[in-house]
Write an enzyme that holds these catalytic residues in place. Structure first.
Site, PDB file in Angstrom:
ATOM      1  CG  ASP A  41      17.067  14.509  -9.790  1.00 18.88           C
ATOM      2  OD1 ASP A  41      16.702  15.063 -11.223  1.00 18.88           O
ATOM      3  OD2 ASP A  41      17.382  12.642  -9.659  1.00 18.88           O
ATOM      4  CB  ALA A 118      14.375  19.249   1.812  1.00 22.32           C
ATOM      5  N   GLY A 188       9.716  -9.586 -10.246  1.00 28.92           N
ATOM      6  CA  GLY A 188       8.284  -9.045 -10.087  1.00 28.92           C
ATOM      7  C   GLY A 188       7.699  -7.873 -11.018  1.00 28.92           C
ATOM      8  CB  ALA A 328       2.066   7.423 -10.121  1.00 29.07           C
ATOM      9  CG  HIS A 452     -21.582  -5.569 -29.526  1.00 28.14           C
ATOM     10  ND1 HIS A 452     -21.272  -7.141 -29.271  1.00 28.14           N
ATOM     11  CD2 HIS A 452     -21.789  -5.391 -30.711  1.00 28.14           C
ATOM     12  CE1 HIS A 452     -20.608  -7.583 -30.271  1.00 28.14           C
ATOM     13  NE2 HIS A 452     -21.179  -7.375 -31.394  1.00 28.14           N
TER      14      HIS A 452
HETATM   15  P1  FAD Z   1       8.790   9.491  -6.317  1.00 26.57           P
HETATM   16  O1  FAD Z   1       8.327   9.179  -7.643  1.00 26.57           O
HETATM   17  O2  FAD Z   1       9.981   8.640  -6.575  1.00 26.57           O
HETATM   18  O3  FAD Z   1       9.342  10.997  -6.278  1.00 26.57           O
HETATM   19  C1  FAD Z   1       9.946  11.335  -5.090  1.00 26.57           C
HETATM   20  C2  FAD Z   1      10.714  12.893  -5.247  1.00 26.57           C
HETATM   21  O4  FAD Z   1      11.556  13.524  -3.822  1.00 26.57           O
HETATM   22  C3  FAD Z   1      11.894  12.453  -6.495  1.00 26.57           C
HETATM   23  O5  FAD Z   1      12.022  13.100  -7.174  1.00 26.57           O
HETATM   24  C4  FAD Z   1      13.169  12.608  -5.754  1.00 26.57           C
HETATM   25  O6  FAD Z   1      13.805  13.824  -6.147  1.00 26.57           O
HETATM   26  C5  FAD Z   1      12.370  13.709  -4.451  1.00 26.57           C
HETATM   27  N1  FAD Z   1      13.666  13.948  -3.293  1.00 26.57           N
HETATM   28  C6  FAD Z   1      13.881  12.945  -2.143  1.00 26.57           C
HETATM   29  N2  FAD Z   1      14.676  12.874  -1.378  1.00 26.57           N
HETATM   30  C7  FAD Z   1      14.576  14.427  -1.471  1.00 26.57           C
HETATM   31  C8  FAD Z   1      15.041  15.030  -0.460  1.00 26.57           C
HETATM   32  N3  FAD Z   1      15.455  15.088   0.435  1.00 26.57           N
HETATM   33  N4  FAD Z   1      15.309  16.569  -0.705  1.00 26.57           N
HETATM   34  C9  FAD Z   1      14.712  17.405  -2.158  1.00 26.57           C
HETATM   35  N5  FAD Z   1      13.710  16.174  -2.427  1.00 26.57           N
HETATM   36  C10 FAD Z   1      14.385  15.090  -2.469  1.00 26.57           C
HETATM   37  N6  FAD Z   1       3.836   3.008 -10.549  1.00 26.57           N
HETATM   38  C11 FAD Z   1       2.384   3.159 -11.258  1.00 26.57           C
HETATM   39  O7  FAD Z   1       1.595   3.872 -10.011  1.00 26.57           O
HETATM   40  N7  FAD Z   1       1.883   2.427 -12.893  1.00 26.57           N
HETATM   41  C12 FAD Z   1       2.926   2.516 -13.447  1.00 26.57           C
HETATM   42  O8  FAD Z   1       3.074   1.397 -14.589  1.00 26.57           O
HETATM   43  C13 FAD Z   1       4.948   2.300 -12.513  1.00 26.57           C
HETATM   44  N8  FAD Z   1       5.532   2.088 -13.189  1.00 26.57           N
HETATM   45  C14 FAD Z   1       6.851   1.603 -12.681  1.00 26.57           C
HETATM   46  C15 FAD Z   1       7.632   1.841 -13.147  1.00 26.57           C
HETATM   47  C16 FAD Z   1       9.072   1.139 -13.248  1.00 26.57           C
HETATM   48  C17 FAD Z   1      10.229   0.692 -13.707  1.00 26.57           C
HETATM   49  C18 FAD Z   1       9.990   1.906 -11.530  1.00 26.57           C
HETATM   50  C19 FAD Z   1      10.266   2.267 -11.032  1.00 26.57           C
HETATM   51  C20 FAD Z   1       8.152   2.104 -11.319  1.00 26.57           C
HETATM   52  C21 FAD Z   1       6.420   2.809 -11.433  1.00 26.57           C
HETATM   53  N9  FAD Z   1       5.613   3.149 -10.682  1.00 26.57           N
HETATM   54  C22 FAD Z   1       4.577   2.546 -11.389  1.00 26.57           C
HETATM   55  C23 FAD Z   1       5.718   3.027  -9.303  1.00 26.57           C
HETATM   56  C24 FAD Z   1       5.626   4.946  -8.953  1.00 26.57           C
HETATM   57  O9  FAD Z   1       6.843   5.338 -10.494  1.00 26.57           O
HETATM   58  C25 FAD Z   1       5.892   5.307  -7.830  1.00 26.57           C
HETATM   59  O10 FAD Z   1       5.105   4.223  -7.103  1.00 26.57           O
HETATM   60  C26 FAD Z   1       5.606   6.396  -7.783  1.00 26.57           C
HETATM   61  O11 FAD Z   1       6.605   7.513  -8.393  1.00 26.57           O
HETATM   62  C27 FAD Z   1       6.195   7.096  -5.997  1.00 26.57           C
HETATM   63  O12 FAD Z   1       4.857   8.633  -6.317  1.00 26.57           O
HETATM   64  P2  FAD Z   1       6.435   9.544  -4.832  1.00 26.57           P
HETATM   65  O13 FAD Z   1       5.617  10.895  -5.251  1.00 26.57           O
HETATM   66  O14 FAD Z   1       5.648   8.439  -3.756  1.00 26.57           O
HETATM   67  O15 FAD Z   1       7.841   9.313  -5.041  1.00 26.57           O
END
Ligand code: FAD
Length: 473
Positions: A41, A118, A188, A328, A452
């Site tokens: 994506d 993948a 949450g 993140a 301060h």
């Molecule tokens: P992701 O960001 O989910 O990335 C995974 C990627 O893998 C995606 O781009 C997806 O398309 C790709 N993918 C999946 N399967 C496949 C495949 N088979 N082949 C190729 N590509 C694939 N966290 C914070 O720390 N602070 C915040 O303020 C915060 N706010 C948030 C608010 C919301 C509304 C949401 C939903 C989440 C929030 N988070 C926040 C959580 C944070 O977004 C996630 O913890 C973080 O994005 C996780 O990163 P990741 O790399 O593990 O996964």
């Protein structure tokens, strides 16, 4: 034209270009590895596209509108109007800028970017189905793979996301008009952040929650401050309510909940839209993990150690797929660790020092142990607290609610953790996280001179308080 299957090879194959994946890719490339990233994506994952960044953009913009309209006490009179479509357009510009930045950072580090989905095809092999009709597929052989496929929102039975009546957080962050009545299922952090946004831009927000309070996992005196404030904005809370079913009506939808605690008594809610924010689940079911024997737990999370290793030597997992906390910055940190371990460096992640923040009004920032957890772990905790009503800087911001608490080992003074609720808590917690990570003592924090007037003085003062030497409180 269907392009035939071709095979390429790489040292490090990263699946997923979100915070875990892109950081792992950049770090592995910096360390001299040949790296390929596969993303199906947009680069930046949930965080940049549908999570952290879009939600924080809307939190800032809605907060500004609300604050400007509430500043009469400060002698400021304004009646801000919100154009939701323009606000969302502004948010999208930020997202686009950042996602392009991520792609370019990966490429400049030397990683090869591949677009497609993948899945594991066997030992040391992944099959990538290219995006778009007729684009074919490619088999990539690897020495090491890093799984960083993130998470998706959980759907509750009967409430499948349709983007119109029943929304995921992703749908809600793209709404171009303000719903008059928004029902949110789940209190949450995602439900609470979005409740704050939509109430501030003019929705009548109702939150139903199965448990008996907001923000499970945080201490009651922390969540009480947020609950009271968000309620005072006008959000209507209903606890111990389980969403059971819904039906579309001429002008929106009806949602029924029931309560186990109240003998299954039913409640009925009318709304224009219903946002379901009841948690997230790992994206591991589409990866054919069985082909490489990588083990998951009963909820689908990949089990890893503090070096991001899975049950299989050549496969690492980082970010949301590797379990809580699904944040993140945890994904960033694990991505770096995985890349460094693959490159033969002695890296490991200390999960105790991972802070967490909730960007409600006011914010929450926590790290490490609470006083109870410290006592359970055998420490004799020394606790210092500074209420923000005693902070000069907080008062100049017209903020009174909240506090900074620091928890340390009473014997040695080592800082074990802290809890902050108040403005900029997400920034203030960095000082406590550094203290926990580097093994600083109360004396280190208390003897560091702070500017301060700032909110960070409250951290300083809490550390002094824990040593029985508070000056300003
Ligand atoms: P992701 O960001 O989910 O990335 C995974 C990627 O893998 C995606 O781009 C997806 O398309 C790709 N993918 C999946 N399967 C496949 C495949 N088979 N082949 C190729 N590509 C694939 N966290 C914070 O720390 N602070 C915040 O303020 C915060 N706010 C948030 C608010 C919301 C509304 C949401 C939903 C989440 C929030 N988070 C926040 C959580 C944070 O977004 C996630 O913890 C973080 O994005 C996780 O990163 P990741 O790399 O593990 O996964």
């Amino acid at each position: 034209m269907v392009v035939g299957d071709v095979t390429t090879g790489t040292d490090v194959l990263v699946i997923g270009g979100g915070p875990g994946g892109y950081v792992a890719a950049i770090r592995a490339a910096q360390l001299g590895r040949d790296v390929t990233v596969v993303e199906m994506d947009d680069y930046g994952g949930s965080c940049l596209n549908h999570g952290c960044i879009p939600s924080k953009a809307l939190i800032s913009a809605s907060g500004l509108a609300h604050r400007a309209g509430e500043a009469e006490r400060m002698g400021v009179y304004a009646e801000p109007a919100v154009d939701m479509s323009a606000m969302v357009g502004w948010k999208d510009q930020i997202v686009n800028r950042l996602t392009k930045g991520v792609e370019s950072l990966c490429e400049r580090a030397g990683a090869t970017l591949m677009t497609g989905r993948a899945e594991f095809a066997g030992d040391g092999e992944v099959r990538v189905v290219k995006a778009g009709d007729g684009q074919g597929s490619e088999t990539v052989s690897f020495e090491h793979a890093i799984v960083a496929t993130g998470s998706r929102p959980v759907e509750i039975p009967g409430f499948g996301f349709d983007g119109e009546h029943v929304l995921s957080s992703r749908d809600a962050l793209a709404l171009e008009s303000v719903p008059d009545r928004l029902l949110i299922v789940g209190a949450g952090y995602i439900g609470m952040e979005l409740a704050t946004v939509f109430q501030k831009v003019g929705s009548d927000v109702t939150v139903v929650e199965q448990l008996d309070g907001v923000l499970p996992g945080y201490e009651a005196d922390v969540t009480d401050v947020v609950h009271d404030r968000v309620e005072s904005l006008g959000v209507d809370f209903h606890f111990q309510q389980t969403a059971r079913e819904w039906e579309a009506t001429d002008d929106g939808l009806l949602v029924w909940t029931d309560s186990e605690a109240e003998g299954r008594a039913e409640k009925r809610f009318e709304a224009d839209r219903c946002l379901v924010a009841v948690g997230r689940q790992p994206v591991t079911d589409t990866l054919n993990l069985a082909a490489v024997d990588v083990e998951t737990d009963e909820r689908g999370f990949i089990e890893t150690d503090d070096q991001a290793r899975t049950s299989v030597d050549s496969v690492f997992a980082v970010g949301d797929v590797a379990g809580e906390p699904m944040l993140a910055h945890k994904a960033f940190a694990e991505g770096e660790v995985a890349a460094e371990v693959i490159a033969g460096e002695p890296a490991a992640l200390d999960h105790q020092a991972i802070p967490a923040a909730v960007f409600t009004d006011p914010e929450i920032g926590t790290v490490g142990m609470t006083a109870d957890e410290a006592a359970e772990a055998g420490f004799d905790p020394a606790v210092g607290e500074m209420p923000l009503r005693a902070s000069g800087r907080a008062l100049t911001l017209d903020e009174r609610e909240g506090f900074v608490r620091i928890v340390a080992d009473g014997e040695t003074g080592f800082v074990l953790g802290g809890q902050i609720v108040g403005p900029e808590a997400s920034e203030l917690v960095a000082e406590l996280a550094l203290a926990v990570e580097m093994g600083a003592t109360l004396e280190d924090v208390a003897s560091t001179v702070h500017v301060h007037p700032t909110l960070s003085e409250a951290v300083h003062e809490a550390a002094k308080g824990a040593r029985g030497a508070s000056i300003h409180y």
